[in-house]
Structure formats: structure tokens, C-alpha cells
Write a protein that holds these residues in place. Sequence first.
Motif: not given
Length: 84
Positions: A74-83
Amino acid sequence: MYIVYILKSYKVGRYYVGQTEDINDRLERHNVGRVKSTKHFRPWELVHSESYSTRSEACKRELEIKKYKGGIKFKKLLGLWKDD
């Protein structure tokens, strides 16, 4: 055309996932309090949307996103997660 959308309430930081044929009308309904489950968390802002050609595709994707809610996907979808 059917739209799967994610709204964010900046009042309380919560998200809402839904689908519709008319995103502008639906966002207005959320923001004037005509949606029972979201009226206490206004105002809402559109933070993500995806288009699908059939309602069944949109419903399937809506359920998939709801399963992601709060997690890394969900966070990746919204651009809130950085690998890293």
C-alpha cells in the motif's frame, strides 16, 4: 471507464479505497458528507487513481488494494515506501 481511487483524510490521516464511474462526483459526495462511512473525516483528497474498462476489473483491483491497506504494498503504491 471505471476508476479505482484512494482518498486521504488529512484531518485524521486515514485512507479510503473505492471505485466509481465518475471520480469528480464521487469525490464531491465524500467531501460534502453524503457518504456515511467517510463524512466524519472530511476533507478528503484524491491521492491515487487507476482506470479500468469494466466494473469487474475495477472491483477486483479495489479488493486487492484493500488487502494491501497499511502494509508495504500500500505504501509503495502511494510512493510512501523507499527501498534501500
